[in-house]
Design an enzyme around this catalytic site. Structure first.
Site, mmCIF file in Angstrom:
data_model
loop_
_atom_site.group_PDB
_atom_site.id
_atom_site.type_symbol
_atom_site.label_atom_id
_atom_site.label_comp_id
_atom_site.label_asym_id
_atom_site.label_seq_id
_atom_site.Cartn_x
_atom_site.Cartn_y
_atom_site.Cartn_z
ATOM 1 N N ASP A 86 44.856 42.019 38.845
ATOM 2 C CA ASP A 86 44.897 40.741 39.554
ATOM 3 C C ASP A 86 45.942 39.848 38.894
ATOM 4 O OD1 ASP A 86 44.318 38.707 41.327
ATOM 5 O OD2 ASP A 86 42.336 38.251 40.520
ATOM 6 N N LYS A 87 46.211 38.730 39.572
ATOM 7 C CA LYS A 87 47.138 37.708 39.092
ATOM 8 C C LYS A 87 46.461 36.348 39.192
ATOM 9 C CE LYS A 87 49.399 35.311 41.727
ATOM 10 N NZ LYS A 87 49.389 33.905 42.267
ATOM 11 N N HIS A 88 46.778 35.473 38.246
ATOM 12 C CA HIS A 88 46.303 34.091 38.330
ATOM 13 C C HIS A 88 47.482 33.161 38.116
ATOM 14 C CE1 HIS A 88 43.720 30.564 37.969
ATOM 15 N NE2 HIS A 88 44.521 30.187 36.997
ATOM 16 N N SER A 89 47.608 32.147 38.975
ATOM 17 C CA SER A 89 48.636 31.122 38.824
ATOM 18 C C SER A 89 47.978 29.812 38.427
ATOM 19 C CB SER A 89 49.391 30.935 40.141
ATOM 20 O OG SER A 89 50.220 29.782 40.082
ATOM 21 N N THR B 261 44.943 28.747 47.421
ATOM 22 C CA THR B 261 45.098 29.930 48.267
ATOM 23 C C THR B 261 44.013 30.006 49.327
ATOM 24 O OG1 THR B 261 46.183 31.140 46.467
ATOM 25 C CG2 THR B 261 45.219 32.454 48.232
ATOM 26 N N ARG C 242 33.689 18.566 32.616
ATOM 27 C CA ARG C 242 35.014 18.274 32.041
ATOM 28 C C ARG C 242 35.817 17.373 32.961
ATOM 29 N NH1 ARG C 242 37.586 23.654 31.916
ATOM 30 N NH2 ARG C 242 39.433 22.508 31.214
ATOM 31 N N SER D 218 37.882 29.008 31.002
ATOM 32 C CA SER D 218 37.592 28.823 32.424
ATOM 33 C C SER D 218 38.309 29.860 33.277
ATOM 34 C CB SER D 218 37.996 27.409 32.851
ATOM 35 O OG SER D 218 37.772 27.210 34.225
ATOM 36 N N LYS E 3 36.260 33.968 34.760
ATOM 37 C CA LYS E 3 36.159 34.395 36.163
ATOM 38 C C LYS E 3 36.874 35.726 36.372
ATOM 39 C CE LYS E 3 37.713 30.377 37.795
ATOM 40 N NZ LYS E 3 37.583 29.379 36.715
ATOM 41 N N LYS E 4 37.990 35.924 35.696
ATOM 42 C CA LYS E 4 38.713 37.180 35.837
ATOM 43 C C LYS E 4 37.953 38.334 35.192
ATOM 44 C CE LYS E 4 42.054 35.387 38.141
ATOM 45 N NZ LYS E 4 42.164 35.691 39.587
#
Length: 442
Positions: free
Chosen positions: A80-83, A120, A168, A183, A187-188
């Site tokens: 996967d990818k996270h931005s 997204t 937060r 954080s 999730k990943k």
């Protein structure tokens, strides 16, 4: 140990043990730890930071606060990818099907818009029938059959993160690198990944505007993820201008369809998308080098294989069977479209990118409160990039708005965001820095 004792130790600058952190997060999840105690803990971390081993323990504790997906039945690597977010960042819509077409499985769990940055899931909600919250069976079926599925976080994945982030957000402790790291990664990890690539944005449209802050966050994410057992690399990419030539929800989906079909591909968007795809293939073990990964990704795009995966994903998650062919028919259209004319001859020298994102929110394409509804039709298209030559009266951008008054206001925001000068500016590479995963070369 009592929650207040854990807070006191962190307040006084001590290193917490993995047991103490796990105990505190378990109490946060169950409700045994109060909001006031969570806020005090977050502030203690904000002020004193965390060692890497503490951040690893925090990530794993939040992962274990809920369900952890298992993809061991799939015949290929899971990635996967996270931005970290920006303006015109619709990369996920193209990246997931590109990487899936190359043999990886991409169960992409994405988010909604945050502040000036688009989400997204909000983009995908523009597609009639598309379910961003499918049941687990549907999610698994689409990932297995198509190779990718882009959905939202379920209620059972990393619930500790949802509560900690909400606190937060209202206690001025968001900008803590250890807490951001935990954080994102919790999730990943809960998504059951085998590898991950991070796109950390830097510039005037990013949450991390200063290069040193972006570099610190990227390093933290890569180090903590790899220490916790998830093969991870990162790219730091520029966000001092919109990445795509569109900013909004439906308009960014249309831009992604044009990209996948070859109708139009912006230079910067293409480079970031293919570089991230190559990095994902590299860390997943499907490519032996960055160059090989780039070749695989480009072939998947040019052959139409990625577009075909995207079409199947949309249909598998409830969208139209012919969405790829008729996207412009299905996507919502704003009542008013207005051209923003350049006030003078010259070159686009700079863009106040955050202001573009704020302008989308003012049009109704983002939220000022969590409960706000989003207008998926509004936004901007044909945004000129930095370095573009323009004549007085020629278009800088097109505004898509609900009313003429809102279009006029948005046009003024665009004019204020664009600086036009007599000479062409020095162009900078959109790929600022690469942080490779251990045992992999870039």
């Amino acid at each position: 140990m009592l929650p207040q004792e854990i807070i006191r130790r962190k307040r006084d600058g001590h290193t917490l043990t993995s047991g103490e952190i796990a105990e505190f997060i378990a109490g946060l999840t169950s409700g045994a730890v109060t909001d006031a105690q969570v806020a005090a803990f977050a502030m203690a971390v904000f002020l004193n930071g965390m060692r890497r081993e503490e951040a690893v323990a925090l990530t794993l504790a939040m992962r274990d606060s809920g369900e952890v997906l298992d993809w061991s039945d799939l015949p290929g690597p899971v990635s996967d990818k996270h931005s970290t977010g920006g303006i015109g960042d619709n990369v996920s819509l193209m990246l997931a099907p590109i990487v899936a077409a190359c043999g990886a499985y991409v169960p992409m769990i994405s988010g909604r818009g945050l502040g000036h940055s688009g989400g997204t899931l909000d983009k995908l909600d523009s597609i009639p029938g598309y379910s961003t919250q499918p049941d687990t069976g549907t999610f698994r079926k689409v990932v297995r059959q198509v190779g990718c599925a882009i959905i939202g976080q379920t209620a059972t994945l990393a619930p500790a993160d949802r509560r900690l982030y909400a606190i937060r957000d209202v206690t001025a402790t968001v900008e803590s690198i250890p807490l951001i790291t935990g954080s994102i990664l919790s999730k990943k990890f809960a998504a059951g990944l085998q590898s991950l690539v991070l796109d950390v944005k830097v510039g005037n449209g990013a949450f991390m505007e200063k290069p040193r802050d972006a570099a610190a966050l990227a390093a933290s994410l890569v180090e903590v993820a790899n220490d916790a057992g998830l093969r991870t690399a990162a790219l730091i990419t520029g966000m001092s201008e919109p990445l795509a030539s569109a900013a909004g929800n439906g308009v960014e989906v249309a831009n992604a369809v044009d990209f996948l079909t070859g109708a139009y591909r912006g230079r910067r968007l293409e480079k970031v998308t293919l570089e991230l795809a190559a990095e994902m293939l590299l860390v997943a073990g499907l490519a032996g080098s960055q160059a090989e990964g780039l070749g695989m990704a480009r072939q998947a795009l040019e052959s139409g294989a990625a577009a075909e995966r995207f079409a199947r994903m949309v249909h598998g998650l409830g969208g139209p069977t012919d969405f790829l062919e008729r996207a412009h028919h299905y996507l919502p259209r704003a009542a008013v479209e207005r051209v923003v004319a350049a006030p003078r001859d010259g070159y686009v020298a700079s863009i106040a990118t955050r202001a573009i994102g704020i302008a989308v929110v003012h049009l109704g394409g983002g939220r000022t409160r969590a409960e706000d509804a989003i207008d998926h039709a509004v936004g901007f298209t044909r945004l000129l990039p930095i370095g573009a030559e323009v004549r007085a009266g020629e278009p800088l951008a097109h505004v898509h708005a609900r009313t003429q008054a809102e279009a006029d206001e948005a046009a003024q925001r665009i004019l204020a965001a664009y600086a036009i000068e007599d000479t062409r500016p020095t162009m900078r590479d959109v790929i600022v820095r690469r942080i490779s995963a251990p045992s992999f070369t870039a």
